[in-house]
Design a protein around this motif. Structure first.
Motif, PDB file in Angstrom:
ATOM      1  N   ASN A 137       0.690  -1.438   0.163  1.00 41.31           N
ATOM      2  CA  ASN A 137      -0.289   0.027   0.219  1.00 41.31           C
ATOM      3  C   ASN A 137       1.049   1.002  -0.163  1.00 41.31           C
ATOM      4  O   ASN A 137       1.752   1.387   0.662  1.00 41.31           O
ATOM      5  CB  ASN A 137      -0.772   0.201   1.555  1.00 41.31           C
ATOM      6  CG  ASN A 137      -2.163  -0.921   1.319  1.00 41.31           C
ATOM      7  OD1 ASN A 137      -2.833  -1.240   0.890  1.00 41.31           O
ATOM      8  ND2 ASN A 137      -1.803  -2.134   2.536  1.00 41.31           N
ATOM      9  N   ILE A 138       0.707   1.651  -0.880  1.00 39.86           N
ATOM     10  CA  ILE A 138       1.420   3.551  -0.716  1.00 39.86           C
ATOM     11  C   ILE A 138       0.277   4.924  -0.437  1.00 39.86           C
ATOM     12  O   ILE A 138      -0.359   4.629  -1.061  1.00 39.86           O
ATOM     13  CB  ILE A 138       1.901   3.591  -2.408  1.00 39.86           C
ATOM     14  CG1 ILE A 138       2.396   3.017  -3.029  1.00 39.86           C
ATOM     15  CG2 ILE A 138       2.364   5.169  -2.420  1.00 39.86           C
ATOM     16  CD1 ILE A 138       4.050   2.581  -2.332  1.00 39.86           C
ATOM     17  N   TYR A 139       0.628   5.188   0.697  1.00 43.91           N
ATOM     18  CA  TYR A 139      -0.033   6.261   1.053  1.00 43.91           C
ATOM     19  C   TYR A 139       0.780   8.182   0.351  1.00 43.91           C
ATOM     20  O   TYR A 139       2.109   8.417   0.694  1.00 43.91           O
ATOM     21  CB  TYR A 139       0.073   5.933   2.504  1.00 43.91           C
ATOM     22  CG  TYR A 139      -0.739   7.944   2.922  1.00 43.91           C
ATOM     23  CD1 TYR A 139      -1.951   8.417   1.770  1.00 43.91           C
ATOM     24  CD2 TYR A 139       0.138   8.741   3.991  1.00 43.91           C
ATOM     25  CE1 TYR A 139      -2.829   9.559   2.858  1.00 43.91           C
ATOM     26  CE2 TYR A 139      -0.479   9.633   4.290  1.00 43.91           C
ATOM     27  CZ  TYR A 139      -2.168  10.221   3.959  1.00 43.91           C
ATOM     28  OH  TYR A 139      -2.546  11.296   4.576  1.00 43.91           O
ATOM     29  N   LEU A 140       0.144   8.254  -0.387  1.00 42.60           N
ATOM     30  CA  LEU A 140       0.894   9.536  -0.851  1.00 42.60           C
ATOM     31  C   LEU A 140      -0.140  10.914  -0.453  1.00 42.60           C
ATOM     32  O   LEU A 140      -0.893  11.186   0.476  1.00 42.60           O
ATOM     33  CB  LEU A 140       0.007   9.904  -2.541  1.00 42.60           C
ATOM     34  CG  LEU A 140       0.123   8.999  -3.706  1.00 42.60           C
ATOM     35  CD1 LEU A 140      -0.291   9.140  -4.517  1.00 42.60           C
ATOM     36  CD2 LEU A 140       1.941   9.229  -3.764  1.00 42.60           C
ATOM     37  N   ASP A 141       1.391  11.226   0.473  1.00 38.20           N
ATOM     38  CA  ASP A 141       0.835  12.632   1.826  1.00 38.20           C
ATOM     39  C   ASP A 141       1.588  13.887   1.026  1.00 38.20           C
ATOM     40  O   ASP A 141       2.201  13.900   0.549  1.00 38.20           O
ATOM     41  CB  ASP A 141       1.362  11.936   2.861  1.00 38.20           C
ATOM     42  CG  ASP A 141       0.892  12.866   4.202  1.00 38.20           C
ATOM     43  OD1 ASP A 141       0.592  13.619   3.617  1.00 38.20           O
ATOM     44  OD2 ASP A 141       2.456  13.212   4.872  1.00 38.20           O
ATOM     45  N   THR A 142       0.401  14.679   1.395  1.00 38.41           N
ATOM     46  CA  THR A 142       1.258  16.269   0.501  1.00 38.41           C
ATOM     47  C   THR A 142       0.194  17.266   2.239  1.00 38.41           C
ATOM     48  O   THR A 142      -1.442  17.086   1.955  1.00 38.41           O
ATOM     49  CB  THR A 142       0.393  16.533  -0.308  1.00 38.41           C
ATOM     50  OG1 THR A 142       1.328  17.668  -0.980  1.00 38.41           O
ATOM     51  CG2 THR A 142      -1.079  16.431  -0.815  1.00 38.41           C
ATOM     52  N   GLU A 182      -2.863   7.621   8.042  1.00 34.43           N
ATOM     53  CA  GLU A 182      -1.742   7.790   8.717  1.00 34.43           C
ATOM     54  C   GLU A 182      -1.488   6.700  10.324  1.00 34.43           C
ATOM     55  O   GLU A 182      -0.795   5.791  10.187  1.00 34.43           O
ATOM     56  CB  GLU A 182      -1.009   8.952   9.725  1.00 34.43           C
ATOM     57  CG  GLU A 182      -0.427  10.116   8.276  1.00 34.43           C
ATOM     58  CD  GLU A 182      -0.993  10.851   9.693  1.00 34.43           C
ATOM     59  OE1 GLU A 182      -0.663  11.498  10.407  1.00 34.43           O
ATOM     60  OE2 GLU A 182       0.226  12.293   8.062  1.00 34.43           O
ATOM     61  N   ALA A 183      -2.896   6.410  10.839  1.00 38.61           N
ATOM     62  CA  ALA A 183      -3.067   5.191  11.302  1.00 38.61           C
ATOM     63  C   ALA A 183      -3.087   4.506  11.238  1.00 38.61           C
ATOM     64  O   ALA A 183      -2.734   3.407  11.599  1.00 38.61           O
ATOM     65  CB  ALA A 183      -4.150   5.777  12.420  1.00 38.61           C
ATOM     66  N   ILE A 184      -3.224   4.218  10.108  1.00 34.94           N
ATOM     67  CA  ILE A 184      -3.267   2.326   9.200  1.00 34.94           C
ATOM     68  C   ILE A 184      -2.616   1.979   8.469  1.00 34.94           C
ATOM     69  O   ILE A 184      -2.274   0.689   9.104  1.00 34.94           O
ATOM     70  CB  ILE A 184      -4.581   2.797   7.708  1.00 34.94           C
ATOM     71  CG1 ILE A 184      -6.193   2.640   8.079  1.00 34.94           C
ATOM     72  CG2 ILE A 184      -4.309   0.570   7.314  1.00 34.94           C
ATOM     73  CD1 ILE A 184      -7.353   3.105   6.947  1.00 34.94           C
ATOM     74  N   ALA A 185      -1.686   3.291   8.264  1.00 33.87           N
ATOM     75  CA  ALA A 185      -0.538   2.213   7.821  1.00 33.87           C
ATOM     76  C   ALA A 185       0.498   2.164   8.956  1.00 33.87           C
ATOM     77  O   ALA A 185       1.432   1.431   8.983  1.00 33.87           O
ATOM     78  CB  ALA A 185      -0.126   3.603   7.151  1.00 33.87           C
ATOM     79  N   GLU A 186       0.094   2.951  10.473  1.00 36.33           N
ATOM     80  CA  GLU A 186       1.074   3.171  11.118  1.00 36.33           C
ATOM     81  C   GLU A 186       1.230   1.270  11.409  1.00 36.33           C
ATOM     82  O   GLU A 186       1.392   0.512  12.344  1.00 36.33           O
ATOM     83  CB  GLU A 186       1.349   3.264  12.248  1.00 36.33           C
ATOM     84  CG  GLU A 186       1.653   4.072  14.004  1.00 36.33           C
ATOM     85  CD  GLU A 186       1.641   4.956  14.785  1.00 36.33           C
ATOM     86  OE1 GLU A 186       2.412   5.605  15.789  1.00 36.33           O
ATOM     87  OE2 GLU A 186       1.357   5.900  14.419  1.00 36.33           O
ATOM     88  N   ALA A 187      -0.535   0.654  12.089  1.00 32.11           N
ATOM     89  CA  ALA A 187      -0.814  -0.323  12.343  1.00 32.11           C
ATOM     90  C   ALA A 187      -0.434  -1.023  11.718  1.00 32.11           C
ATOM     91  O   ALA A 187      -0.277  -2.116  11.794  1.00 32.11           O
ATOM     92  CB  ALA A 187      -2.011  -0.205  12.634  1.00 32.11           C
ATOM     93  N   GLY A 188      -0.130  -0.818   9.791  1.00 31.93           N
ATOM     94  CA  GLY A 188      -0.009  -1.897   9.400  1.00 31.93           C
ATOM     95  C   GLY A 188      -1.065  -2.958   8.993  1.00 31.93           C
ATOM     96  O   GLY A 188      -1.041  -4.369   8.477  1.00 31.93           O
ATOM     97  N   LEU A 189      -1.964  -2.057   8.933  1.00 31.98           N
ATOM     98  CA  LEU A 189      -3.437  -2.865   8.137  1.00 31.98           C
ATOM     99  C   LEU A 189      -3.203  -2.561   7.076  1.00 31.98           C
ATOM    100  O   LEU A 189      -2.541  -2.137   6.286  1.00 31.98           O
ATOM    101  CB  LEU A 189      -4.621  -1.726   8.699  1.00 31.98           C
ATOM    102  CG  LEU A 189      -4.569  -1.142  11.079  1.00 31.98           C
ATOM    103  CD1 LEU A 189      -5.920  -0.420  10.563  1.00 31.98           C
ATOM    104  CD2 LEU A 189      -5.031  -2.728  11.234  1.00 31.98           C
ATOM    105  N   LEU A 190      -4.110  -4.070   7.137  1.00 31.04           N
ATOM    106  CA  LEU A 190      -4.291  -4.134   5.326  1.00 31.04           C
ATOM    107  C   LEU A 190      -2.515  -4.732   4.806  1.00 31.04           C
ATOM    108  O   LEU A 190      -2.846  -4.460   3.021  1.00 31.04           O
ATOM    109  CB  LEU A 190      -5.120  -2.987   4.397  1.00 31.04           C
ATOM    110  CG  LEU A 190      -6.271  -2.537   4.448  1.00 31.04           C
ATOM    111  CD1 LEU A 190      -6.936  -1.818   3.685  1.00 31.04           C
ATOM    112  CD2 LEU A 190      -7.023  -4.277   4.054  1.00 31.04           C
ATOM    113  N   GLY A 191      -1.577  -4.669   5.125  1.00 31.89           N
ATOM    114  CA  GLY A 191      -0.116  -5.489   4.706  1.00 31.89           C
ATOM    115  C   GLY A 191       0.369  -4.428   5.011  1.00 31.89           C
ATOM    116  O   GLY A 191       0.329  -2.757   5.513  1.00 31.89           O
ATOM    117  N   SER A 192       1.749  -4.358   4.113  1.00 31.62           N
ATOM    118  CA  SER A 192       2.642  -3.289   4.125  1.00 31.62           C
ATOM    119  C   SER A 192       2.379  -1.811   3.547  1.00 31.62           C
ATOM    120  O   SER A 192       1.770  -1.865   2.161  1.00 31.62           O
ATOM    121  CB  SER A 192       4.234  -4.004   2.912  1.00 31.62           C
ATOM    122  OG  SER A 192       5.049  -3.158   3.005  1.00 31.62           O
TER     123      SER A 192
END
Length: 221
Positions: A137-142, A182-192
């Motif tokens: 999963n790629i989170y594009l942040d801006t 950010e919370a989803i990514a930090e918790a590693g939900l749905l994989g990498s």
């Protein structure tokens, strides 16, 4: 079976542009790749209804749970197509996926209710509807201020003739969406997860530079 790579982020961060460029870069590098965008506006029953909801045309109010199920049903209707694409390609690039449903619906409830709702959505889509988990999963942040400028530059959407849809026009919602991602990514939900900065020093980064960061993450798998 190919790699499933989901491009995620709040509105106006360039998900569609990045996803298209990533697919083209993969193909240019000798890998077979396909791009699938969600929702499937005009192509699924749920997608048509979502388009009407986002354009403010539904004659009845939409509950958070109903919205979550609609977005999940849109992907369920397209699940077989997605699985065929994975079987036929080295990489399938997704412009929005399950995390988008989690982040947006979770932004519509009080903070204390966000995580339970997001967990429920994940269970619905992955466990009940048997949608494949992304390999990446790629989170594009801006920053939101820059993202809002980019929303105004968007081409005409197929589902609305308004400058903003009901999600895009709600600044507070967009801020909570970012916090949820950010919370989803930090918790590693749905994989990498990998967080990729879509902007730098107040301007959007070149698409090629963003794609290079994503390619490095794909190659590292």
């Amino acid at each position: 079976m190919g790699l499933l790579v989901a491009i995620e982020g709040a509105d106006g961060v360039g998900k569609n542009t990045t996803a298209n460029a990533l697919r083209d870069t993969l193909i240019a590098g000798g890998r077979s790749a396909e791009l699938i965008a969600f929702p499937r506006y005009g192509e699924t029953v749920a997608g048509v209804t979502i388009g009407r909801f986002l354009s403010g045309e539904l004659p009845v109010p939409m509950t958070v749970e109903a919205a979550a199920v609609l977005y999940a049903l849109d992907r369920l209707e397209w699940r077989d197509t997605l699985k065929r694409a994975l079987a036929a390609n080295d990489v399938v690039v997704l412009d929005r996926y399950v995390a988008s449903n989690m982040a947006y619906q979770g932004a519509k409830v009080p903070t204390a209710q966000a995580r339970p709702l997001m967990d429920w959505i994940r269970a619905l889509e992955i466990d009940q509807f048997a949608l494949p988990l992304p390999a990446l999963n790629i989170y594009l942040d801006t920053p939101w201020e820059l993202a809002r400028e980019m929303i105004l530059k968007k081409a005409q959407r197929s589902y609305t003739d308004r400058s903003y849809d009901v999600h895009e026009e709600d600044v507070a919602l967009q801020q909570r969406v970012r916090a949820n991602y950010e919370a989803i990514a930090e918790a590693g939900l749905l994989g990498s997860w990998r967080i990729v900065q879509a902007s730098e020093d107040g301007t959007m980064r070149a698409t090629a530079d963003i794609v290079a960061d994503i390619m490095a993450a794909i190659d590292a798998l």
